[in-house]
Design an enzyme around this catalytic site. Structure first.
Site, PDB file in Angstrom:
ATOM      1  CG  PHE A  75      -1.956  -1.027   1.256  1.00  0.00           C
ATOM      2  CD1 PHE A  75      -1.619  -2.367   1.395  1.00  0.00           C
ATOM      3  CD2 PHE A  75      -3.297  -0.679   1.114  1.00  0.00           C
ATOM      4  CE1 PHE A  75      -2.598  -3.347   1.392  1.00  0.00           C
ATOM      5  CE2 PHE A  75      -4.284  -1.656   1.111  1.00  0.00           C
ATOM      6  CZ  PHE A  75      -3.931  -2.992   1.251  1.00  0.00           C
ATOM      7  CE1 TYR A  92       3.755   7.257   5.643  1.00  0.00           C
ATOM      8  CE2 TYR A  92       4.462   4.975   5.504  1.00  0.00           C
ATOM      9  CZ  TYR A  92       4.250   6.118   6.251  1.00  0.00           C
ATOM     10  OH  TYR A  92       4.527   6.114   7.592  1.00  0.00           O
ATOM     11  CD  GLU A 141       4.234  -4.689  14.846  1.00  0.00           C
ATOM     12  OE1 GLU A 141       4.923  -4.655  13.803  1.00  0.00           O
ATOM     13  OE2 GLU A 141       4.542  -4.047  15.882  1.00  0.00           O
TER      14      GLU A 141
HETATM   15  C1  4GW Z   1       1.081   8.736  10.328  1.00  0.00           C
HETATM   16  O1  4GW Z   1       0.810   9.857   9.948  1.00  0.00           O
HETATM   17  C2  4GW Z   1       1.066   7.618   9.394  1.00  0.00           C
HETATM   18  S1  4GW Z   1       0.692   7.764   7.800  1.00  0.00           S
HETATM   19  C3  4GW Z   1       1.340   6.323   9.707  1.00  0.00           C
HETATM   20  C4  4GW Z   1       1.231   5.446   8.617  1.00  0.00           C
HETATM   21  C5  4GW Z   1       0.849   6.121   7.488  1.00  0.00           C
HETATM   22  C6  4GW Z   1       0.666   5.548   6.194  1.00  0.00           C
HETATM   23  C7  4GW Z   1       0.887   4.183   6.031  1.00  0.00           C
HETATM   24  C8  4GW Z   1       0.330   6.332   5.075  1.00  0.00           C
HETATM   25  O2  4GW Z   1       0.087   7.540   5.154  1.00  0.00           O
HETATM   26  N1  4GW Z   1       0.257   5.746   3.855  1.00  0.00           N
HETATM   27  C9  4GW Z   1       0.500   4.420   3.693  1.00  0.00           C
HETATM   28  O3  4GW Z   1       0.471   3.927   2.570  1.00  0.00           O
HETATM   29  N2  4GW Z   1       0.763   3.628   4.789  1.00  0.00           N
HETATM   30  C10 4GW Z   1       0.956   2.192   4.593  1.00  0.00           C
HETATM   31  O4  4GW Z   1       0.859   1.513   5.815  1.00  0.00           O
HETATM   32  C11 4GW Z   1       2.344   1.922   4.031  1.00  0.00           C
HETATM   33  O5  4GW Z   1       2.350   0.748   3.268  1.00  0.00           O
HETATM   34  C12 4GW Z   1       3.130   1.734   5.302  1.00  0.00           C
HETATM   35  O6  4GW Z   1       4.350   1.073   5.082  1.00  0.00           O
HETATM   36  C13 4GW Z   1       2.126   0.927   6.121  1.00  0.00           C
HETATM   37  C14 4GW Z   1       2.356   0.951   7.640  1.00  0.00           C
HETATM   38  O7  4GW Z   1       2.651   2.262   8.092  1.00  0.00           O
HETATM   39  P1  4GW Z   1       4.106   2.577   8.629  1.00  0.00           P
HETATM   40  O8  4GW Z   1       5.106   1.968   7.700  1.00  0.00           O
HETATM   41  O9  4GW Z   1       4.263   4.024   8.861  1.00  0.00           O
HETATM   42  O10 4GW Z   1       4.080   1.788  10.010  1.00  0.00           O
HETATM   43  P2  4GW Z   1       5.355   1.436  10.882  1.00  0.00           P
HETATM   44  O11 4GW Z   1       5.783   2.685  11.609  1.00  0.00           O
HETATM   45  O12 4GW Z   1       4.855   0.353  11.835  1.00  0.00           O
HETATM   46  O13 4GW Z   1       6.445   0.920   9.986  1.00  0.00           O
END
Ligand code: 4GW
Ligand code: MN
Length: 310
Positions: free
Chosen positions: A76, A81, A259
């Site tokens: 995604f 992102y 998670e």
């Molecule tokens: C805070 O403002 C956000 S935006 C936290 C996640 C966001 C986000 C996540 C986003 O704006 N757009 C998006 O495509 N994602 C998807 O969700 C993307 O594939 C991302 O790798 C996944 C999980 O979010 P993350 O990587 O930020 O989560 P962590 O910190 O656990 O790696």
């Protein structure tokens, strides 16, 4: 959820899962745990933990080549992102993910027009889906469970033998190959693989569907990577999403969102294979003698740049 807008045609020809044996190759023919005596290579329930050096690549590749498998990879890229991470993720996946095998990338974005044009290798196909942007970032992350489930049901299960679901904020560094395939695959979280289960960041509120007590737990799994056969992933995503909905009905949200629910799922449904942290490493941890060849690594977090929709 908005209905899917699928850009490519979907083929509903046959359910690949029912057509083929998914993991017919005996562990003994390719898995060499003694190559890494300094790390745990088996779980209590006798699932292999795959570390760099423990697998015979050529045996596995010729087996899966002969099976003519196809592997799906869902990712995604919503909002910032998409601009910031998708290109590097895809370009590196094209080079390193399941080399020599057929791969279908399932890319979910909120703006199809912003998807970078990249030329993929001959055995790679890209399928783009436009989904709506959730207003809360926690929902962007959690709704992936619903969306992946829908997508598996609608098309992935007719098209692939195995599927991986990954965060986009990471980059492939080296071959990430068929040794990672199995019925259900969980990723050891790089920050927790050497820790006691007391310190795992499971959801500790008994009212949450994701609740795990301090006495329970096997490993802390990373939500950024999970995989399996389409039917296993369908079951996983449906159960996690049900847990998320149950919590929402009670105005709750698990501490680490999807998670936390994934960890609960894998506690109840033991994964058939675990991947060492070499399969999803964070360079911020620094070097470790146990980490040999890193296959996939976290991108640096620049929350200010990517997170404005909280
Ligand atoms: C805070 O403002 C956000 S935006 C936290 C996640 C966001 C986000 C996540 C986003 O704006 N757009 C998006 O495509 N994602 C998807 O969700 C993307 O594939 C991302 O790798 C996944 C999980 O979010 P993350 O990587 O930020 O989560 P962590 O910190 O656990 O790696
Ligand atoms: Mn991430």
């Amino acid at each position: 959820m908005e209905p899917w807008i699928a850009i490519p045609n979907r083929s509903h020809s046959q359910d690949k899962y029912s057509r083929k044996q998914s993991t017919g190759i005996p562990l003994s023919s390719w898995f060499q745990p003694s190559a890494r005596p300094e790390v745990p290579t088996w779980t209590r329930w006798s699932a292999p933990i795959v570390w760099d050096g423990t697998f015979k690549t050529s045996v596995l590749n010729s087996y899966y080549k002969q099976q003519e498998i196809t592997i799906g990879l869902t990712v995604f890229a919503i909002g910032r992102y998409l601009d910031k991470y998708l290109m590097d993720f895809l370009v590196s996946a094209d080079v390193f993910f399941m080399v020599g095998h057929r791969v279908i990338f399932y890319i979910m974005v909120d703006d199809v027009a912003k998807v970078p044009e990249i030329t993929l290798g001959p055995q790679r196909t890209l399928k783009l889906f436009q989904i709506k942007q959730e207003s809360r970032w926690q929902d962007v992350s959690m709704m992936r469970m619903k969306t992946i489930g829908d997508l598996v049901e609608e098309c992935i299960r007719y098209e692939v033998d195995f599927v991986f679901c990954m965060d986009v904020d990471q980059v492939f560094q080296r071959d990430y190959g068929v040794e990672a395939l199995d019925e259900s695959v969980a990723q050891l979280h790089a920050w927790f693989y050497n820790m006691q289960k007391m310190s795992f960041t499971y959801e500790r509120n008994p009212a949450s569907a994701a609740y795990i007590s301090y006495e329970e737990g096997d490993y802390y799994y990373h939500g950024a990577v999970f995989g399996g056969t389409p039917l296993q992933i369908l079951n996983l995503t449906r159960q996690c999403y049900q847990g998320i909905l149950r919590d929402k009905e009670q105005d709750m949200e698990a501490i680490w969102h999807d998670e936390s629910h994934l960890n609960k799922y894998f506690l109840l449904n033991k994964p058939a294979k675990l991947l060492s942290p070499e399969y999803c490493w964070d360079y911020k941890i620094g070097s470790s003698s146990q980490i040999h060849n890193i296959k996939l690594s976290w991108m640096p977090k620049e929350y200010k740049k990517v997170r404005d929709n909280s």
